[in-house]
Write an enzyme that holds these catalytic residues in place. Structure first.
Site, mmCIF file in Angstrom:
data_model
loop_
_atom_site.group_PDB
_atom_site.id
_atom_site.type_symbol
_atom_site.label_atom_id
_atom_site.label_comp_id
_atom_site.label_asym_id
_atom_site.label_seq_id
_atom_site.Cartn_x
_atom_site.Cartn_y
_atom_site.Cartn_z
ATOM 1 C CG HIS A 137 -2.744 0.229 -0.596
ATOM 2 N ND1 HIS A 137 -2.006 0.652 -1.682
ATOM 3 C CD2 HIS A 137 -4.051 0.302 -0.971
ATOM 4 C CE1 HIS A 137 -2.831 0.979 -2.659
ATOM 5 N NE2 HIS A 137 -4.078 0.771 -2.261
ATOM 6 C CG HIS A 138 2.167 -2.940 -4.184
ATOM 7 N ND1 HIS A 138 3.451 -2.696 -3.721
ATOM 8 C CD2 HIS A 138 2.307 -3.807 -5.223
ATOM 9 C CE1 HIS A 138 4.318 -3.396 -4.458
ATOM 10 N NE2 HIS A 138 3.645 -4.074 -5.369
ATOM 11 C CB ALA A 139 0.299 3.043 -1.878
ATOM 12 C CB ILE A 141 5.114 -2.327 2.004
ATOM 13 C CG1 ILE A 141 6.385 -2.994 2.496
ATOM 14 C CG2 ILE A 141 4.050 -3.340 1.606
ATOM 15 C CD1 ILE A 141 6.220 -3.701 3.816
ATOM 16 C CG ASN A 308 5.961 0.422 -3.744
ATOM 17 O OD1 ASN A 308 5.989 -0.796 -3.846
ATOM 18 N ND2 ASN A 308 4.968 1.063 -3.161
#
Length: 473
Positions: A137-139, A141, A308
């Site tokens: 999940h972009h949350a 990485i 991020n």
């Protein structure tokens, strides 16, 4: 002790809906050693599954169904077999077969009640190869974090033991608490936080002032303003289905083009994407009179910080410019001005600016307003530098790596680029229902190389002609 999600991590969580999974992933391809005795992929998966997961791979969201802000906590019921999956294509599996499979895998939401990642080992490929598809999940990485995972688990020699990506990131650090600090250290830390906070607010105000001056036309800065992009065939409501296409080009060739044209590698990449987009839209009689603009993620990664650490600059793609070299010049001028804006502020201010922008996009998505106002950007184009030396996963040599990124509602195309050795690998992620022929767009990126070469050649001829005329009596 739990790890708090930063504001940008939370923004990525808020962007996710059934039709907009916020997954980032890599597709890596390897050669199976020709002299290997036994079933290489089965032996590899058994070696990997024996290795325990470390942070952040053994951590999940603390709250999924409550209104409380989540943090990362250890998953007490972690199950490696849920996250690690072994599949096979019917032999001989072609590249088209592989891309179809990962397109479907990338369309699926990750289970928020478990750690937010999956690892797929895919065998059955032609030319004695296998592939790894790993998504997070972009949350959890960003792009540079993904490169760190690659560098952490891959080795420089085929003789080293295989290391699972989930065995823990060497550079990963938990957020330090205040409990172990003495009174003087706590006081100094508080003073530092107040000082840096004041600087961040000041820098953030400067960024908004700069955007405002550009919006009213009293700034010399040529980089576009967010939410000023034209409507295009790429900026429509999307579905959850994805289609993925790839293209590889020699990095040395891209660098040589940049040197001849007096442009950066990143400018050449943007120009290739611009040329491809222009040709694609022309063929569909859908080229806007106003130039498309791109959102370009920029890493502001700091040591010992997780989550991020990115911001965005807005670049003019000059798709309304028919001349290739004029288009490249406009792109370069735009990115230079955008970088100047970014260089004048702190990393925290730049990240918070990205948070606010993502927050606005999330609100518009929730209210279904994406079709009512101009897009924040027409397309996202990201360039992540990768390793220059050959890498191995156990005895298997890494041949290529392709990035898969996120689509948001109202933006049906994302182009992400990763370099490896002397290759620059484009990953084009598209909404399957709005851009079903994204593979055509990938081919146009390669064709755009010839366009720049031709433009450089014609510039050379013009310069020689001018020089000859200046020497005439």
């Amino acid at each position: 002790m739990s790890n708090k999600l930063n504001a940008l991590d939370l923004a990525f969580l808020s962007l996710e809906k059934q039709r907009t999974p916020v997954n980032v992933a890599s597709l890596t391809m390897f050669d199976i050693p020709e002299d290997y005795q036994g079933n290489f992929t089965r032996d590899l998966i058994e070696q990997l599954e024996r290795q325990p997961a470390g942070p952040p791979f053994n951590q999940k969201l603390s709250s999924v169904h409550s209104a409380a802000l989540p943090s990362w906590v250890a998953d007490e019921n972690f199950d490696i077999h849920y996250h690690v999956r072994h599949s096979a294509l019917p032999k001989p599996g072609t590249m088209a077969d592989l891309l179809e499979l990962v397109s479907r895998l990338h369309s699926r939401l990750l289970n928020r009640e478990r750690p937010l990642w999956e690892f797929h080992l895919i065998e059955g490929l032609e030319n004695n190869q296998f592939a790894l598809y790993m998504k997070m999940h972009h949350a959890a990485i960003d792009g540079m974090g993904g490169i760190e995972i690659m560098e952490n688990c891959f080795s420089l020699s085929p003789n080293e033991e295989v290391k699972a990506p989930w065995s823990g990131m060497q550079k990963y650090r938990k957020s330090a608490g205040n409990d172990s600090l003495g009174l003087l250290a706590k006081t100094n830390k508080m003073i530092g936080e107040v000082s840096s906070g004041a600087k961040m607010v000041q820098d953030l105000s400067k960024m908004f002032m700069s955007q405002g001056l550009k919006a009213v036309g009293i700034s010399n800065n040529s980089s576009p303003v967010p939410f000023s992009a034209p409507k295009s065939i790429f900026n429509v409501p999307i579905t959850g289905a994805r289609r993925f296409a790839v293209k590889s080009l020699p990095l040395s060739e891209i660098k040589a083009l940049g040197k001849e044209a007096g442009a950066t590698v990143n400018d050449i990449i943007l120009a290739l994407c611009s040329g491809a987009l222009r040709k694609y839209m022309q063929e569909k009689n859908a080229l806007p009179k106003k130039s498309l603009i791109a959102s370009v993620p920029v890493s502001v990664r700091q040591v010992n910080r997780s989550g991020n650490q990115i911001t965005y600059v807005i670049a003019n793609l000059a798709t309304n410019e028919p001349d290739t070299m004029t288009r490249l010049a406009k792109i370069a001028a735009s990115t230079i001005d955008a970088k100047k804006e970014l260089g004048d502020v702190s990393a925290d201010a730049a990240t918070n600016f990205a948070v606010i922008a993502q927050g606005l996009v999330a609100v518009m998505n929730q209210l279904n307003m994406t079709s009512l106002i101009p897009p924040a950007a027409n397309v996202t184009v990201s360039n992540v530098p990768g390793p220059r030396r050959s890498l191995y996963f156990g005895q298997a040599e890494l041949k290529s790596t392709y990035p898969l990124s996120v689509l948001i509602d109202g933006q049906s195309l994302n182009i992400t680029v990763v370099s490896y050795r002397d290759s620059i690998d484009f990953g084009l992620m598209a909404c399957r229902d709005t851009i079903p022929d994204v593979n055509v767009l990938a081919d146009y990126i390669e064709a755009a190389v010839d366009g720049i070469k031709g433009g450089i050649y014609m510039q050379g001829l013009l310069q020689e002609k001018k020089k000859a005329l200046s020497h005439k009596p």
